[in-house]
Design a protein around this motif. Structure first.
Motif, PDB file in Angstrom:
ATOM      1  N   PHE A   1       0.839  -1.192   0.000  1.00  0.00           N
ATOM      2  CA  PHE A   1       0.000   0.000   0.000  1.00  0.00           C
ATOM      3  C   PHE A   1       0.869   1.236   0.000  1.00  0.00           C
ATOM      4  CE2 PHE A   1      -1.854   3.541   2.313  1.00  0.00           C
ATOM      5  CZ  PHE A   1      -3.077   3.702   1.671  1.00  0.00           C
ATOM      6  N   GLU A   2       0.394   2.250  -0.692  1.00  0.00           N
ATOM      7  CA  GLU A   2       1.083   3.519  -0.671  1.00  0.00           C
ATOM      8  C   GLU A   2       0.020   4.587  -0.835  1.00  0.00           C
ATOM      9  OE1 GLU A   2       4.270   3.693  -3.449  1.00  0.00           O
ATOM     10  OE2 GLU A   2       4.810   5.732  -2.889  1.00  0.00           O
ATOM     11  N   GLY A   3      -0.077   5.511   0.101  1.00  0.00           N
ATOM     12  CA  GLY A   3      -1.120   6.515  -0.027  1.00  0.00           C
ATOM     13  C   GLY A   3      -1.226   7.410   1.180  1.00  0.00           C
ATOM     14  N   LEU A   4      -2.371   8.060   1.287  1.00  0.00           N
ATOM     15  CA  LEU A   4      -2.585   8.998   2.382  1.00  0.00           C
ATOM     16  C   LEU A   4      -2.858   8.255   3.680  1.00  0.00           C
ATOM     17  CD1 LEU A   4      -4.900  11.522   0.523  1.00  0.00           C
ATOM     18  CD2 LEU A   4      -2.474  11.809   1.097  1.00  0.00           C
ATOM     19  N   PRO A   5      -2.484   8.858   4.800  1.00  0.00           N
ATOM     20  CA  PRO A   5      -2.756   8.229   6.091  1.00  0.00           C
ATOM     21  C   PRO A   5      -4.237   7.904   6.270  1.00  0.00           C
ATOM     22  CG  PRO A   5      -1.319  10.119   6.373  1.00  0.00           C
ATOM     23  CD  PRO A   5      -1.725  10.120   4.937  1.00  0.00           C
ATOM     24  N   SER A   6      -5.108   8.775   5.737  1.00  0.00           N
ATOM     25  CA  SER A   6      -6.543   8.572   5.940  1.00  0.00           C
ATOM     26  C   SER A   6      -7.056   7.344   5.190  1.00  0.00           C
ATOM     27  CB  SER A   6      -7.308   9.815   5.481  1.00  0.00           C
ATOM     28  OG  SER A   6      -6.921  10.141   4.159  1.00  0.00           O
ATOM     29  N   GLU A   7      -6.295   6.891   4.202  1.00  0.00           N
ATOM     30  CA  GLU A   7      -6.766   5.758   3.408  1.00  0.00           C
ATOM     31  C   GLU A   7      -6.286   4.413   3.946  1.00  0.00           C
ATOM     32  OE1 GLU A   7      -6.209   8.357  -0.712  1.00  0.00           O
ATOM     33  OE2 GLU A   7      -4.884   6.672  -0.241  1.00  0.00           O
ATOM     34  N   VAL A   8      -5.204   4.449   4.721  1.00  0.00           N
ATOM     35  CA  VAL A   8      -4.515   3.192   5.015  1.00  0.00           C
ATOM     36  C   VAL A   8      -5.355   2.204   5.823  1.00  0.00           C
ATOM     37  CG1 VAL A   8      -3.289   4.116   7.028  1.00  0.00           C
ATOM     38  CG2 VAL A   8      -2.370   2.154   5.821  1.00  0.00           C
ATOM     39  N   ALA A   9      -6.058   2.716   6.825  1.00  0.00           N
ATOM     40  CA  ALA A   9      -6.776   1.807   7.711  1.00  0.00           C
ATOM     41  C   ALA A   9      -7.933   1.118   6.998  1.00  0.00           C
ATOM     42  CB  ALA A   9      -7.283   2.566   8.930  1.00  0.00           C
ATOM     43  N   ALA A  10      -8.454   1.785   5.962  1.00  0.00           N
ATOM     44  CA  ALA A  10      -9.602   1.227   5.260  1.00  0.00           C
ATOM     45  C   ALA A  10      -9.200   0.218   4.190  1.00  0.00           C
ATOM     46  CB  ALA A  10     -10.406   2.367   4.632  1.00  0.00           C
ATOM     47  N   ASN A  11      -7.889   0.100   3.946  1.00  0.00           N
ATOM     48  CA  ASN A  11      -7.443  -0.757   2.853  1.00  0.00           C
ATOM     49  C   ASN A  11      -7.501  -2.235   3.227  1.00  0.00           C
ATOM     50  OD1 ASN A  11      -5.174  -2.277   1.369  1.00  0.00           O
ATOM     51  ND2 ASN A  11      -5.486  -0.425   0.139  1.00  0.00           N
ATOM     52  N   ASP A  12      -8.128  -3.029   2.368  1.00  0.00           N
ATOM     53  CA  ASP A  12      -8.321  -4.445   2.674  1.00  0.00           C
ATOM     54  C   ASP A  12      -7.013  -5.221   2.750  1.00  0.00           C
ATOM     55  OD1 ASP A  12     -10.987  -4.216   2.904  1.00  0.00           O
ATOM     56  OD2 ASP A  12     -11.425  -4.714   0.810  1.00  0.00           O
ATOM     57  N   LYS A  13      -6.137  -4.934   1.810  1.00  0.00           N
ATOM     58  CA  LYS A  13      -4.847  -5.644   1.792  1.00  0.00           C
ATOM     59  C   LYS A  13      -4.081  -5.400   3.089  1.00  0.00           C
ATOM     60  CE  LYS A  13      -2.474  -6.151  -2.530  1.00  0.00           C
ATOM     61  NZ  LYS A  13      -1.819  -5.340  -3.581  1.00  0.00           N
ATOM     62  N   VAL A  14      -4.140  -4.159   3.545  1.00  0.00           N
ATOM     63  CA  VAL A  14      -3.419  -3.813   4.770  1.00  0.00           C
ATOM     64  C   VAL A  14      -4.010  -4.561   5.955  1.00  0.00           C
ATOM     65  CG1 VAL A  14      -2.807  -1.942   6.343  1.00  0.00           C
ATOM     66  CG2 VAL A  14      -2.772  -1.553   3.884  1.00  0.00           C
ATOM     67  N   ARG A  15      -5.328  -4.551   6.028  1.00  0.00           N
ATOM     68  CA  ARG A  15      -5.988  -5.262   7.125  1.00  0.00           C
ATOM     69  C   ARG A  15      -5.614  -6.732   7.110  1.00  0.00           C
ATOM     70  NH1 ARG A  15     -11.093  -3.802   9.089  1.00  0.00           N
ATOM     71  NH2 ARG A  15     -11.359  -1.555   9.153  1.00  0.00           N
ATOM     72  N   GLU A  16      -5.589  -7.283   5.914  1.00  0.00           N
ATOM     73  CA  GLU A  16      -5.257  -8.689   5.755  1.00  0.00           C
ATOM     74  C   GLU A  16      -3.826  -8.967   6.235  1.00  0.00           C
ATOM     75  OE1 GLU A  16      -5.053 -11.723   2.049  1.00  0.00           O
ATOM     76  OE2 GLU A  16      -6.407 -10.013   1.855  1.00  0.00           O
ATOM     77  N   ALA A  17      -2.921  -8.056   5.850  1.00  0.00           N
ATOM     78  CA  ALA A  17      -1.517  -8.244   6.207  1.00  0.00           C
ATOM     79  C   ALA A  17      -1.336  -8.290   7.716  1.00  0.00           C
ATOM     80  CB  ALA A  17      -0.677  -7.119   5.611  1.00  0.00           C
ATOM     81  N   TYR A  18      -2.065  -7.459   8.381  1.00  0.00           N
ATOM     82  CA  TYR A  18      -1.933  -7.433   9.840  1.00  0.00           C
ATOM     83  C   TYR A  18      -2.738  -8.529  10.494  1.00  0.00           C
ATOM     84  CZ  TYR A  18       0.678  -3.098   9.908  1.00  0.00           C
ATOM     85  OH  TYR A  18       1.654  -2.154   9.759  1.00  0.00           O
ATOM     86  N   LEU A  19      -3.657  -9.177   9.739  1.00  0.00           N
ATOM     87  CA  LEU A  19      -4.449 -10.300  10.223  1.00  0.00           C
ATOM     88  C   LEU A  19      -5.111 -10.010  11.563  1.00  0.00           C
ATOM     89  CD1 LEU A  19      -2.334 -13.429   9.290  1.00  0.00           C
ATOM     90  CD2 LEU A  19      -4.636 -12.880   8.503  1.00  0.00           C
ATOM     91  N   GLY A  20      -5.436  -8.765  11.739  1.00  0.00           N
ATOM     92  CA  GLY A  20      -6.160  -8.424  12.948  1.00  0.00           C
ATOM     93  C   GLY A  20      -5.322  -8.461  14.211  1.00  0.00           C
ATOM     94  N   ASN A  21      -4.066  -8.897  14.100  1.00  0.00           N
ATOM     95  CA  ASN A  21      -3.259  -8.960  15.321  1.00  0.00           C
ATOM     96  C   ASN A  21      -2.610  -7.628  15.621  1.00  0.00           C
ATOM     97  OD1 ASN A  21      -1.205  -8.713  13.525  1.00  0.00           O
ATOM     98  ND2 ASN A  21      -0.381 -10.784  13.837  1.00  0.00           N
ATOM     99  N   TYR A  22      -3.004  -6.638  14.868  1.00  0.00           N
ATOM    100  CA  TYR A  22      -2.391  -5.344  15.036  1.00  0.00           C
ATOM    101  C   TYR A  22      -3.419  -4.359  15.561  1.00  0.00           C
ATOM    102  CZ  TYR A  22       1.131  -1.875  14.117  1.00  0.00           C
ATOM    103  OH  TYR A  22       2.082  -0.919  14.264  1.00  0.00           O
ATOM    104  N   ALA A  23      -3.469  -4.256  16.857  1.00  0.00           N
ATOM    105  CA  ALA A  23      -4.554  -3.535  17.514  1.00  0.00           C
ATOM    106  C   ALA A  23      -4.700  -2.097  17.035  1.00  0.00           C
ATOM    107  CB  ALA A  23      -4.334  -3.558  19.018  1.00  0.00           C
ATOM    108  N   HIS A  24      -3.563  -1.418  16.869  1.00  0.00           N
ATOM    109  CA  HIS A  24      -3.633  -0.001  16.510  1.00  0.00           C
ATOM    110  C   HIS A  24      -4.345   0.217  15.188  1.00  0.00           C
ATOM    111  CE1 HIS A  24      -1.202   1.238  19.823  1.00  0.00           C
ATOM    112  NE2 HIS A  24      -0.320   0.320  19.519  1.00  0.00           N
ATOM    113  N   ALA A  25      -4.098  -0.692  14.238  1.00  0.00           N
ATOM    114  CA  ALA A  25      -4.679  -0.521  12.912  1.00  0.00           C
ATOM    115  C   ALA A  25      -6.203  -0.507  13.009  1.00  0.00           C
ATOM    116  CB  ALA A  25      -4.224  -1.641  11.989  1.00  0.00           C
TER     117      ALA A  25
END
Ligand SMILES: Nc1ncnc2c1ncn2[C@@H]1O[C@H](COP(=O)(O)OP(=O)(O)OP(=O)(O)O)[C@@H](O)[C@H]1O
Ligand SMILES: [Mg+2]
Lengths: 338, 254
Positions: B226-250
């Motif tokens: 992912f590459e983009g604005l901070p406001s977009e990152v949390a909503a990105n599916d790939k990012v969520r998948e990468a963290y597999l939910g084990n990343y509380a802050h996200a």
């Protein structure tokens, strides 16, 4: 915040600096005092005391690379021997002025340090240590084989050294040699104190602890260490030349593994990275060797071993650190050690 | 392209393990970029590749239009490519003042001088005092590093980096291991960084990332996902998948 920085800068910096210098001034005065006391207390042992000074120069030179740069060496006598043979060979070929002979020894030691450093710094850790042993063994063998110049295993004898400043003859009792050696030691010590507290000295300390950090600060490591090897070689070579001048012979033992190993033992005994430790370790080791070997010539090394174990267990930082702790006492937490 | 700093197709594998895969990235002057990603994603490895501690298997690092891939770590620092370390690398017996003085002396090409005193130059002493002051380290300037708090050691890492006058600064988790009571100090220091400096910050604390970054790059398994604005990152599916939910802050910010 800026204002605080301003005022603190104005006041504290010179004070801290001055304290460090006055501390070293006291140290130098103590060295001179101990040297002069030795002259009057042991008038019959000046040859031994001069030998101690020559070896102290060797141990000081070792402290520069082990204590300040973290490069371990078991071959430091290579540099000592280079100075001794260079001065010895120059002397039998007609150079008799003592200061010139010392300068020749220092230059030869520095050149040997350049070569030795260039080789040793290619490796790291244990391999580096093994290289240092190999180098001193090779140098020993070379000195042995080149008997036409070095006298081989018979040693290089027949050194006739002229009077110091054209006035003071090197007498039978070794008074001139001792006082000459003591002056040399004090001069070298003062120079080295400046060297280790210079920006260069600070850089070396940094390299010792973390070369990756030093590189990330934008400084090359190799040339700095090589420079220290050259300085170290000059100091060791000075010691070698002093030994040659004062004993008027140069033997193969001056470029031996045994002398190298003993120098490292003396350094560890006294403590690394202070320069004072090198002096204390040399005096204790050689004094102990002299006394104990007179009492029991066969087991003195055992006694030295026991002493070393006791020191390492009781004061891992060496004897100088022990003295430091005793004298510093409660001030431990305030102010840094120079 | 007028980018100050550019990385092209950077790859690195250890044995068979690809730790960096085809990473491309660019930063203009004044950039504030956050590089995030799960543990072991290859973030520190990326910094090591960029600054020359590691050699890439493939790819280029370009600074100011000049290819610096062939240069060693020291030369890259001298060209303005400077990093801090995730685990602080400091000299335990030296004081913060000595660290920064040594760094400034090095920058001025005077660090390997044998003649001349370490603290002798008043212009350098002024600069060191100002830098330490800017990072709130004046009070501990003359304490040995091993005696000062970890948060202060992290600030010293930044002070050393700034003393090199970098063009591109790579901060590897500047707030890691710092108690939350001390993070405002670090944040303040980040806010005060020279505006023209291009800064890449690796950080796990998403609050810090959001306040700092204008752009976010997410690395997972050695790849930019992912590459983009901070406001977009949390909503990105790939990012969520990468963290597999084990990343509380996200999820907190989502
Ligand atoms: N020198 C090395 N040799 C082999 N594998 C390595 C080496 N350095 C890193 N790795 C591996 O590369 C991967 C990425 O490591 P890296 O330190 O870059 O991750 P990171 O994203 O910085 O993680 P963290 O958030 O924990 O700091 C890890 O799986 C690590 O084990
Ligand atoms: Mg990391």
């Amino acid at each position: 915040m800026q204002f605080v920085a301003q005022t603190e800068r104005m006041t504290a910096a010179p004070v801290a600096g001055r304290r460090r210098w006055s501390r070293d001034a006291v140290g130098v005065i103590l060295i001179v005092a101990a040297g002069v006391a030795g002259y009057f207390l042991f008038p019959d042992s000046l040859a031994l005391l001069t030998r101690i000074i020559a070896v102290a120069l060797l141990v000081l030179s070792l402290d520069l690379i082990v204590g300040y740069c973290g490069v371990a060496s078991l071959g430091q006598a290579t540099l000592f021997g280079a100075g001794a043979y260079a001065a010895g060979i120059a002397c039998v070929n007609g150079v008799t002025e003592p200061l010139t002979l010392i300068a020749i020894g220092a230059v030869a030691g520095a050149a040997a340090g350049l070569v030795m450093g260039a080789i040793m710094l290619r490796a790291h850790g244990l391999a580096q240590l093994v290289l240092s042993i190999a180098i001193v063994q090779l140098a020993h063998e070379a000195a042995n084989k080149a008997s036409a110049y070095t006298g081989g295993s018979d040693g290089l004898a027949g050194l006739f050294v002229g009077p110091l400043f054209g006035v003071f003859e090197f007498d039978l009792w070794g008074q001139t040699a001792y006082l000459f050696g003591l002056s040399l030691l004090v001069a070298v010590f003062i120079i080295l104190k400046f060297v280790v507290s210079s920006p260069f000295g600070m850089l070396c300390r940094g390299i010792k602890e973390d070369p990756i950090r030093i590189r990330a600060m934008g400084a090359f490591v190799f040339p700095v260490l090589l420079k220290m090897f050259v300085i170290s070689g000059a100091v060791a070579g000075t010691g070698g030349a002093l030994a040659a001048i004062s004993t008027q012979v140069v033997g193969l033992d001056s470029v031996s593994f045994e002398l190298s190993a003993n120098a490292l033992v003396m350094l560890v005994l006294g403590g690394l990275g202070t320069l004072y430790g090198a002096l204390i370790g040399t005096v204790i080791f050689m004094g102990f060797e002299h006394v104990v070997s007179a009492i029991n010539p066969f087991h003195w090394m055992t006694m030295v071993g026991a002493l070393l174990i006791a020191v390492v267990l009781a004061a891992p930082g060496g004897l100088s650190d022990l003295l430091d702790q005793i004298s510093a006492g409660k001030k431990r937490n305030s102010g840094g050690r120079p | 392209m007028s980018d100050l700093f550019r990385v092209e197709n950077l790859s690195k594998s250890f044995g068979g393990l690809a730790v960096s895969r085809n990473i491309s990235l660019h930063m203009p002057a004044g950039e504030r970029l956050a590089l995030i990603g799960p543990n072991g994603a290859g973030k520190t490895t990326f910094v090591n590749l960029v600054t020359g501690q590691l050699k890439p298997s493939e790819g280029r690092v370009v600074l100011n239009g000049e290819d610096v891939t062939g240069l060693g770590a020291v030369r890259r620092v001298r060209k303005g490519l400077v990093r801090t370390f995730q685990v602080t690398r400091l000299f335990s017996e030296m004081t913060p003042e000595e660290h920064v003085t040594l760094t400034v002396l090095q920058r001025e090409g005077r660090a390997s001088r044998i003649l001349g005193r370490f603290h002798g130059n008043s212009a350098i002493a002024d600069e060191v005092a100002d830098l330490l002051g800017a990072l709130g380290l004046t009070e501990v300037a003359r304490r040995r590093v091993r005696e000062i708090a970890y948060g202060q050691q992290r600030l010293l890492e930044i002070a050393i980096a700034l003393a090199l006058r970098p063009k591109v600064l790579l901060l590897d988790e500047p707030a890691a291991g710092v108690p939350s009571s001390e993070t405002p100090r670090i944040e303040q220091a980040l806010e005060r960084l020279p505006p023209s400096l291009a800064v890449l910050m690796i950080e796990h604390d998403m609050d810090l990332v959001f306040r700092f970054a204008r752009r976010v790059v997410v690395l997972a398994a050695g790849e930019i996902i992912f590459e983009g604005l901070p406001s977009e990152v949390a909503a990105n599916d790939k990012v969520r998948e990468a963290y597999l939910g084990n990343y509380a802050h996200a999820r907190n910010v989502a």
